[in-house]
Motif scaffolding. Structure first.
Motif, mmCIF file in Angstrom:
data_model
loop_
_atom_site.group_PDB
_atom_site.id
_atom_site.type_symbol
_atom_site.label_atom_id
_atom_site.label_comp_id
_atom_site.label_asym_id
_atom_site.label_seq_id
_atom_site.Cartn_x
_atom_site.Cartn_y
_atom_site.Cartn_z
ATOM 1 N N ILE A 242 0.825 -1.215 0.000
ATOM 2 C CA ILE A 242 0.000 0.000 0.000
ATOM 3 C C ILE A 242 0.862 1.269 0.000
ATOM 4 O O ILE A 242 2.069 1.204 0.153
ATOM 5 N N PRO A 243 0.265 2.467 -0.179
ATOM 6 C CA PRO A 243 1.039 3.710 -0.273
ATOM 7 C C PRO A 243 1.923 3.978 0.937
ATOM 8 O O PRO A 243 1.513 3.776 2.087
ATOM 9 N N ILE A 244 3.149 4.454 0.657
ATOM 10 C CA ILE A 244 4.090 4.798 1.721
ATOM 11 C C ILE A 244 4.587 6.241 1.578
ATOM 12 O O ILE A 244 5.416 6.687 2.361
ATOM 13 N N PHE A 245 4.054 6.970 0.570
ATOM 14 C CA PHE A 245 4.506 8.341 0.333
ATOM 15 C C PHE A 245 3.376 9.139 -0.290
ATOM 16 O O PHE A 245 2.734 8.689 -1.233
ATOM 17 N N GLN A 246 3.136 10.338 0.261
ATOM 18 C CA GLN A 246 2.161 11.260 -0.319
ATOM 19 C C GLN A 246 2.736 12.672 -0.285
ATOM 20 O O GLN A 246 2.820 13.293 0.774
ATOM 21 N N ALA A 247 3.160 13.182 -1.450
ATOM 22 C CA ALA A 247 3.705 14.536 -1.522
ATOM 23 C C ALA A 247 2.639 15.571 -1.174
ATOM 24 O O ALA A 247 2.907 16.589 -0.523
ATOM 25 N N THR A 248 1.409 15.318 -1.639
ATOM 26 C CA THR A 248 0.265 16.134 -1.275
ATOM 27 C C THR A 248 -0.666 15.258 -0.444
ATOM 28 O O THR A 248 -1.405 14.444 -0.984
ATOM 29 N N PRO A 249 -0.603 15.371 0.868
ATOM 30 C CA PRO A 249 -1.312 14.414 1.718
ATOM 31 C C PRO A 249 -2.832 14.487 1.605
ATOM 32 O O PRO A 249 -3.421 15.559 1.646
ATOM 33 N N THR A 250 -3.427 13.316 1.423
ATOM 34 C CA THR A 250 -4.879 13.182 1.494
ATOM 35 C C THR A 250 -5.263 12.305 2.685
ATOM 36 O O THR A 250 -6.442 12.146 2.976
ATOM 37 N N HIS A 251 -4.257 11.741 3.349
ATOM 38 C CA HIS A 251 -4.477 10.863 4.490
ATOM 39 C C HIS A 251 -3.733 11.433 5.693
ATOM 40 O O HIS A 251 -2.613 11.939 5.559
ATOM 41 N N SER A 252 -4.341 11.349 6.874
ATOM 42 C CA SER A 252 -3.765 11.958 8.078
ATOM 43 C C SER A 252 -2.396 11.374 8.431
ATOM 44 O O SER A 252 -1.595 12.035 9.095
ATOM 45 N N GLN A 253 -2.108 10.141 7.992
ATOM 46 C CA GLN A 253 -0.822 9.512 8.286
ATOM 47 C C GLN A 253 0.345 10.333 7.726
ATOM 48 O O GLN A 253 1.455 10.307 8.262
ATOM 49 N N PHE A 254 0.082 11.088 6.639
ATOM 50 C CA PHE A 254 1.138 11.839 5.960
ATOM 51 C C PHE A 254 1.064 13.344 6.227
ATOM 52 O O PHE A 254 1.738 14.124 5.552
ATOM 53 N N ALA A 255 0.267 13.741 7.194
ATOM 54 C CA ALA A 255 0.058 15.172 7.442
ATOM 55 C C ALA A 255 1.342 15.868 7.880
ATOM 56 O O ALA A 255 1.608 17.001 7.475
ATOM 57 N N GLY A 256 2.158 15.217 8.683
ATOM 58 C CA GLY A 256 3.377 15.841 9.174
ATOM 59 C C GLY A 256 4.618 15.500 8.393
ATOM 60 O O GLY A 256 5.652 16.169 8.527
ATOM 61 N N ASN A 257 4.549 14.466 7.581
ATOM 62 C CA ASN A 257 5.710 13.996 6.829
ATOM 63 C C ASN A 257 5.205 13.224 5.611
ATOM 64 O O ASN A 257 4.388 12.314 5.758
ATOM 65 N N PRO A 258 5.666 13.551 4.401
ATOM 66 C CA PRO A 258 5.165 12.840 3.218
ATOM 67 C C PRO A 258 5.607 11.388 3.161
ATOM 68 O O PRO A 258 5.014 10.596 2.423
ATOM 69 N N ALA A 259 6.641 11.019 3.933
ATOM 70 C CA ALA A 259 7.141 9.638 3.940
ATOM 71 C C ALA A 259 6.594 8.891 5.155
ATOM 72 O O ALA A 259 6.614 9.407 6.274
ATOM 73 N N LEU A 260 6.126 7.676 4.930
ATOM 74 C CA LEU A 260 5.576 6.872 6.020
ATOM 75 C C LEU A 260 6.661 6.411 6.983
ATOM 76 O O LEU A 260 6.478 6.423 8.200
#
Length: 333
Positions: A242-260
């Motif tokens: 599953i996704p481990i990186f979001q440059a533009t976060p749509t999920h709260s997991q990536f709100a503080g850091n784009p890398a999981l």
């Protein structure tokens, strides 16, 4: 032949429980500290690799806690630690002296422990996008690649380690993988198995692929990585997660850091269907689904004792690998 531009600024000789430490100038405001003499992964055991990685993790934490004025960032590698600093505020020699003090004070990491974040990740072996990547490689780059039989790398990985594909899957999901470093591609973790019998290896593609899908999980030289974005790649493909990186976060997991992931994280895979993994992708893009995480303490000494207790199983696997690789010798792709 030596050069007046030799980037090596200092060496700390090898000690009983610490490899040689080499300080190198890595540019204006960059200092790289390397552990060991850069020998190939194939010539080292998982224990060798991880003890150096654990040292990087411990030193990185100590340096950050020291709050050195002028030091702006640290970048942990698998067997190196890079320091980024403002040379107008922090003299290079002063930085080397302060880091050396910490290095010399840490004779061994055996008595160290630290909290790790355990993340459970679904894995679809031979996902259709993995097959698409392999088919693209064989049709456009290397149609004779022996590691791409029937649009899959799993058979080759299994053969290279002297095991079956089913055993490969069980070993891959049966070990936990500790994140040694994050980088190379955005959010990509370099991970090593904590279970000695999960120390599977295989050579890389020759030449590399031009396209690898987001979420691809691959393996080479005991190291597992996960692709945060679609890109080229050269390690043998295992499956998709599953996704481990979001440059533009749509999920709260990536709100503080784009890398999981971050160094010291531990990944635990469980096998899932392609349909389930694809469904989770959509949920995460919609800001739904909850990543399964937990915190526990990791003791270096306890892990080393566990590793040493597996000596017979390690020898059995290594013998299988030696026999299998001898049989495959001469095959080129």
């Amino acid at each position: 032949m030596t050069s007046k531009y030799d980037p090596v600024l200092k060496r700390i000789p090898q000690r009983p429980e610490c490899p040689e430490i080499v300080f190198r100038q890595a540019g204006d405001g960059f200092l790289e500290v390397v552990y060991g003499n850069n020998e190939a992964s194939a010539n080292k055991t998982i224990k060798d690799i991880l003890l150096r990685s654990f040292r990087v993790m411990v030193l990185n934490q100590q340096v950050r806690q020291a709050d050195i004025p002028g030091l702006t960032e640290t970048v942990p590698g698998a067997e190196s630690l890079t320091y980024i600093y403002d040379p107008l505020e922090l003299n290079t020699d002063a930085l080397i002296q302060r880091v050396s003090q910490l290095e010399l004070a840490l004779e061994s990491v055996m008595d160290e422990s630290f909290d790790v974040r355990v993340i459970r990740m679904p894995l679809a072996f031979d996902h259709s996008l993995i097959k698409k990547s392999i088919d693209k490689f064989t049709s456009e780059i290397n149609p004779d690649a022996v590691y791409c039989k029937d649009g899959s790398n799993l058979d080759y990985i299994a053969r290279y380690n002297g095991i079956t594909v089913e055993d490969l899957k069980q070993r891959f999901c049966g070990t936990e993988w500790i994140v040694s470093m994050v980088g190379f591609f955005p959010g990509l973790p370099f991970c090593y198995p904590l279970k000695p019998t999960g120390a599977l290896t295989c050579p890389k593609y020759n030449p590399a692929r031009t396209w690898t899908p987001e979420g691809a999980v691959d393996l080479a030289d005991y190291c597992m990585t996960i692709f945060g974005v679609a890109s080229g790649g050269g390690c043998q493909l295992v499956g998709r997660t599953i996704p481990i990186f979001q440059a533009t976060p749509t999920h709260s997991q990536f709100a503080g850091n784009p890398a999981l992931f971050r160094p010291t994280d531990v990944i635990s895979f469980y096998e899932e269907t392609e349909e389930a993994v694809d469904h989770i992708y959509e949920l995460i893009r919609q800001g739904q689904w909850e990543y399964q995480t937990s915190i526990r303490n990791f003791s270096v000494r306890e892990w080393v004792e566990y590793y040493d207790s597996c000596a017979n199983d390690i020898r059995d696997l290594q013998e299988k690998q030696r026999r299998a690789q001898a049989e495959l010798a001469g095959l080129e792709g």
